[in-house]
Design a protein around this motif. Structure first.
Motif, PDB file in Angstrom:
ATOM      1  N   ASP A 117       0.800  -0.818   0.108  1.00 37.76           N
ATOM      2  CA  ASP A 117       0.440  -0.015   0.198  1.00 37.76           C
ATOM      3  C   ASP A 117       1.359   1.323  -0.270  1.00 37.76           C
ATOM      4  N   LEU A 118       0.670   2.096  -1.343  1.00 41.54           N
ATOM      5  CA  LEU A 118       1.342   3.159  -1.130  1.00 41.54           C
ATOM      6  C   LEU A 118       1.147   3.472  -0.107  1.00 41.54           C
ATOM      7  N   SER A 119       0.349   4.183   0.487  1.00 40.64           N
ATOM      8  CA  SER A 119       0.191   5.392   2.054  1.00 40.64           C
ATOM      9  C   SER A 119       1.237   5.019   2.708  1.00 40.64           C
ATOM     10  N   ASP A 120       1.422   2.872   2.940  1.00 37.34           N
ATOM     11  CA  ASP A 120       2.096   3.101   4.335  1.00 37.34           C
ATOM     12  C   ASP A 120       3.691   4.023   3.993  1.00 37.34           C
ATOM     13  N   HIS A 121       3.898   3.588   4.913  1.00 42.50           N
ATOM     14  CA  HIS A 121       5.807   4.613   4.994  1.00 42.50           C
ATOM     15  C   HIS A 121       6.121   3.065   5.140  1.00 42.50           C
ATOM     16  N   TRP A 168      -1.208  12.646  -7.705  1.00 40.47           N
ATOM     17  CA  TRP A 168      -2.139  11.331  -6.046  1.00 40.47           C
ATOM     18  C   TRP A 168      -1.449  10.528  -6.565  1.00 40.47           C
ATOM     19  N   THR A 169      -1.628   9.371  -5.697  1.00 42.75           N
ATOM     20  CA  THR A 169      -1.101   8.723  -6.718  1.00 42.75           C
ATOM     21  C   THR A 169      -1.782   7.433  -7.018  1.00 42.75           C
ATOM     22  N   ASP A 170      -2.533   7.505  -7.799  1.00 37.18           N
ATOM     23  CA  ASP A 170      -3.762   6.665  -8.647  1.00 37.18           C
ATOM     24  C   ASP A 170      -4.225   7.841 -10.276  1.00 37.18           C
ATOM     25  N   GLY A 171      -3.895   9.220  -9.869  1.00 41.52           N
ATOM     26  CA  GLY A 171      -4.086   9.927 -10.792  1.00 41.52           C
ATOM     27  C   GLY A 171      -4.439  10.117 -12.489  1.00 41.52           C
ATOM     28  N   ALA A 172      -3.221   9.136 -12.564  1.00 43.67           N
ATOM     29  CA  ALA A 172      -2.497   9.636 -14.136  1.00 43.67           C
ATOM     30  C   ALA A 172      -3.002   8.737 -14.528  1.00 43.67           C
ATOM     31  N   TRP A 173      -3.873   7.467 -14.396  1.00 42.84           N
ATOM     32  CA  TRP A 173      -4.466   6.109 -15.176  1.00 42.84           C
ATOM     33  C   TRP A 173      -4.966   6.238 -15.727  1.00 42.84           C
ATOM     34  N   THR A 176       4.697  -5.186 -29.343  1.00 38.16           N
ATOM     35  CA  THR A 176       5.055  -5.548 -30.402  1.00 38.16           C
ATOM     36  C   THR A 176       5.152  -4.472 -31.356  1.00 38.16           C
ATOM     37  N   GLY A 177       5.090  -2.836 -31.056  1.00 40.09           N
ATOM     38  CA  GLY A 177       5.047  -1.189 -31.588  1.00 40.09           C
ATOM     39  C   GLY A 177       6.282  -0.950 -31.592  1.00 40.09           C
ATOM     40  N   ASP A 178       6.708   0.447 -32.123  1.00 44.71           N
ATOM     41  CA  ASP A 178       7.782   1.103 -31.765  1.00 44.71           C
ATOM     42  C   ASP A 178       7.661   2.013 -30.697  1.00 44.71           C
ATOM     43  N   GLN A 179       6.402   2.144 -29.815  1.00 45.10           N
ATOM     44  CA  GLN A 179       6.346   2.733 -28.817  1.00 45.10           C
ATOM     45  C   GLN A 179       6.996   2.864 -27.894  1.00 45.10           C
ATOM     46  N   VAL A 180       7.695   4.220 -27.082  1.00 51.90           N
ATOM     47  CA  VAL A 180       8.687   4.090 -26.294  1.00 51.90           C
ATOM     48  C   VAL A 180       8.449   4.980 -25.029  1.00 51.90           C
ATOM     49  N   TRP A 181       8.192   4.765 -23.922  1.00 55.49           N
ATOM     50  CA  TRP A 181       8.104   5.623 -22.704  1.00 55.49           C
ATOM     51  C   TRP A 181       8.212   5.012 -21.711  1.00 55.49           C
ATOM     52  N   LEU A 182       7.926   6.423 -21.072  1.00 57.15           N
ATOM     53  CA  LEU A 182       8.390   6.706 -19.976  1.00 57.15           C
ATOM     54  C   LEU A 182       7.479   6.408 -18.497  1.00 57.15           C
ATOM     55  N   GLU A 183       7.315   6.013 -17.134  1.00 53.33           N
ATOM     56  CA  GLU A 183       6.380   5.454 -16.442  1.00 53.33           C
ATOM     57  C   GLU A 183       6.481   5.611 -15.165  1.00 53.33           C
ATOM     58  N   GLY A 184       6.259   6.392 -14.108  1.00 57.79           N
ATOM     59  CA  GLY A 184       6.033   6.694 -12.558  1.00 57.79           C
ATOM     60  C   GLY A 184       5.128   6.258 -11.972  1.00 57.79           C
ATOM     61  N   TYR A 185       5.163   5.311 -10.721  1.00 58.79           N
ATOM     62  CA  TYR A 185       4.121   4.855  -9.566  1.00 58.79           C
ATOM     63  C   TYR A 185       4.715   4.870  -8.476  1.00 58.79           C
ATOM     64  N   ASP A 186       4.495   6.445  -7.331  1.00 60.40           N
ATOM     65  CA  ASP A 186       4.590   6.402  -5.946  1.00 60.40           C
ATOM     66  C   ASP A 186       3.915   6.870  -5.434  1.00 60.40           C
ATOM     67  N   ALA A 187       3.831   6.873  -4.265  1.00 63.47           N
ATOM     68  CA  ALA A 187       2.850   7.875  -3.433  1.00 63.47           C
ATOM     69  C   ALA A 187       2.397   9.244  -3.781  1.00 63.47           C
ATOM     70  N   GLY A 188       1.674   9.494  -3.698  1.00 66.25           N
ATOM     71  CA  GLY A 188       1.747  10.600  -4.562  1.00 66.25           C
ATOM     72  C   GLY A 188       1.711  10.779  -5.657  1.00 66.25           C
ATOM     73  N   VAL A 189       2.401  10.414  -7.076  1.00 65.30           N
ATOM     74  CA  VAL A 189       2.620  10.906  -7.636  1.00 65.30           C
ATOM     75  C   VAL A 189       2.338   9.235  -9.033  1.00 65.30           C
ATOM     76  N   SER A 190       1.704   9.572 -10.408  1.00 66.04           N
ATOM     77  CA  SER A 190       1.456   8.845 -11.073  1.00 66.04           C
ATOM     78  C   SER A 190       1.634  10.373 -12.317  1.00 66.04           C
ATOM     79  N   PHE A 191       2.543   8.900 -13.134  1.00 64.41           N
ATOM     80  CA  PHE A 191       2.543   9.641 -14.345  1.00 64.41           C
ATOM     81  C   PHE A 191       3.294   8.090 -15.743  1.00 64.41           C
ATOM     82  N   ALA A 192       2.919   9.014 -16.904  1.00 63.42           N
ATOM     83  CA  ALA A 192       3.261   8.366 -18.002  1.00 63.42           C
ATOM     84  C   ALA A 192       3.793   9.198 -19.327  1.00 63.42           C
TER      85      ALA A 192
END
Length: 340
Positions: A118-122, A323-328, A290-306
């Motif tokens: 649980d990412l809300s844990d320490h 916020w933790t799950d906001g981006a998806w 299968t394709g050529d798409q390339v990406w960066l991704e991040g997921y942590d307490a208070g952060v979500s990113f792609a």
């Protein structure tokens, strides 16, 4: 038929999205919109220029620092970690190389066990204020036995990227944040990207929140200053500049980039991002199954990113949330819209 902007607006409203979305095609910006609050307590809204943590999105920048040093002859893909560690971290096997670490195939023990956590844990094993420099992370990298022989298989590993930052520092004699700035950010024109301290965030930086509402931030959940595995702050404008510079060969050569996006491993997708079954991994970058798409991704307490680049369509998109799950939910809209 609804427009992409309509689809994103609907998903943002339904999911209480807080963050920024940007979509570019070739040289045209098709969408750039901010939602929610950078500081809920003071009612400060996010803007398209807000700086956000990108968590493990940092790993791509770490990989580029390392590969820049490889191009300069400071490191080699076959450089062993032991050759620069000396007596430090004796449980890291003698045959673990820079390439193993970049590809998440090193087999070293990880300092974070995030499976089912649980990412809300320490989760940090030491007080977060003790992690302000890469050398200070040695204390949390110690004591983790080898999990499997180097090169045997893929296992996503945060410790491996902190170790890469440490090796880059020791090989070059330059502190890791300065390496990221000079080798990646400056060539890409990323003027608003930096390792900010969480206890002295500037006014344009978003606070990271643990849930969809409330005031509880991630200040006690993450290192006070990030390193090779995560913790840098950036903006959607800088990330657009990042992909442009990367493809143009301004960070590493096209030959080096081709090596970085050559698939090394398959691994299951994470359910919070997509219902698709698999993805691949290169050196610091996530790759389409299968394709050529390339990406960066991040997921942590208070952060979500792609942030994804599709060379075939010249489409680049970035979603950052404080916020933790906001981006998806927004990520799923963009993947469905662009077939990625």
């Amino acid at each position: 038929m609804q427009s992409l902007h309509d689809e994103v607006d609907r998903a943002a409203e339904d999911g209480w999205f807080s963050g920024v979305v940007r979509v570019d095609r070739a040289h045209e910006t098709e969408l750039c919109a901010a939602y929610g609050f950078a500081d809920r307590a003071h009612g400060v809204r996010n803007t398209v220029d807000t700086q956000f943590g990108i968590a493990s999105g940092t790993k791509g920048l770490t990989a580029l620092v390392v590969m820049s040093l490889v191009e300069r002859g400071t490191l080699g893909l076959d450089t062993t970690a032991r050759s620069l560690l000396g007596d430090d971290l004796p449980l890291v096997a003698d045959d673990v190389t820079v390439e193993h670490l970049l590809a998440h195939r090193s087999g070293i023990g990880d300092y974070l066990d995030e499976d089912g956590a649980d990412l809300s844990d320490h989760l940090m094993p030491v007080p977060v204020h003790e992690l302000a420099t890469t050398e200070q992370y040695v204390a949390v990298l110690e004591g983790h036995p080898t999990v499997f022989p180097a090169g045997a298989r893929f296992a996503y590993n945060d410790a491996g990227y902190v170790l890469l930052a440490l090796l880059a520092e020791r090989a070059s004699g330059v502190e890791f944040p300065d390496l990221v700035r000079t080798l990646v950010c400056e060539p890409a024109g990323m003027v608003d990207t930096a390792f900010l301290r969480s206890d002295e965030l500037p006014g344009r930086a978003a606070r990271g929140y643990l849930s969809v509402d409330g005031l509880r931030t991630n200040g006690l959940h993450l290192p006070v200053r990030g390193s090779g595995d995560g913790g840098i702050y950036s903006t959607v404008t800088d990330l657009r500049g990042f992909w442009t510079a990367l493809v143009a060969g301004r960070i590493v050569s096209p030959q080096t980039l081709a090596e970085m996006v050559r698939p090394r491993s398959h691994w299951p997708d994470l359910s919070y991002v997509s219902s698709r079954d698999h993805r691949r991994y290169g050196l610091g970058f996530h790759l389409h199954a299968t394709g050529d798409q390339v990406w960066l991704e991040g997921y942590d307490a208070g952060v979500s990113f792609a942030s994804l680049h599709d060379p075939a369509s010249s489409v680049t998109w970035t979603v950052i949330s404080n916020w933790t799950d906001g981006a998806w939910p927004i990520v799923r809209v963009l993947r469905d819209w662009f077939g990625s």
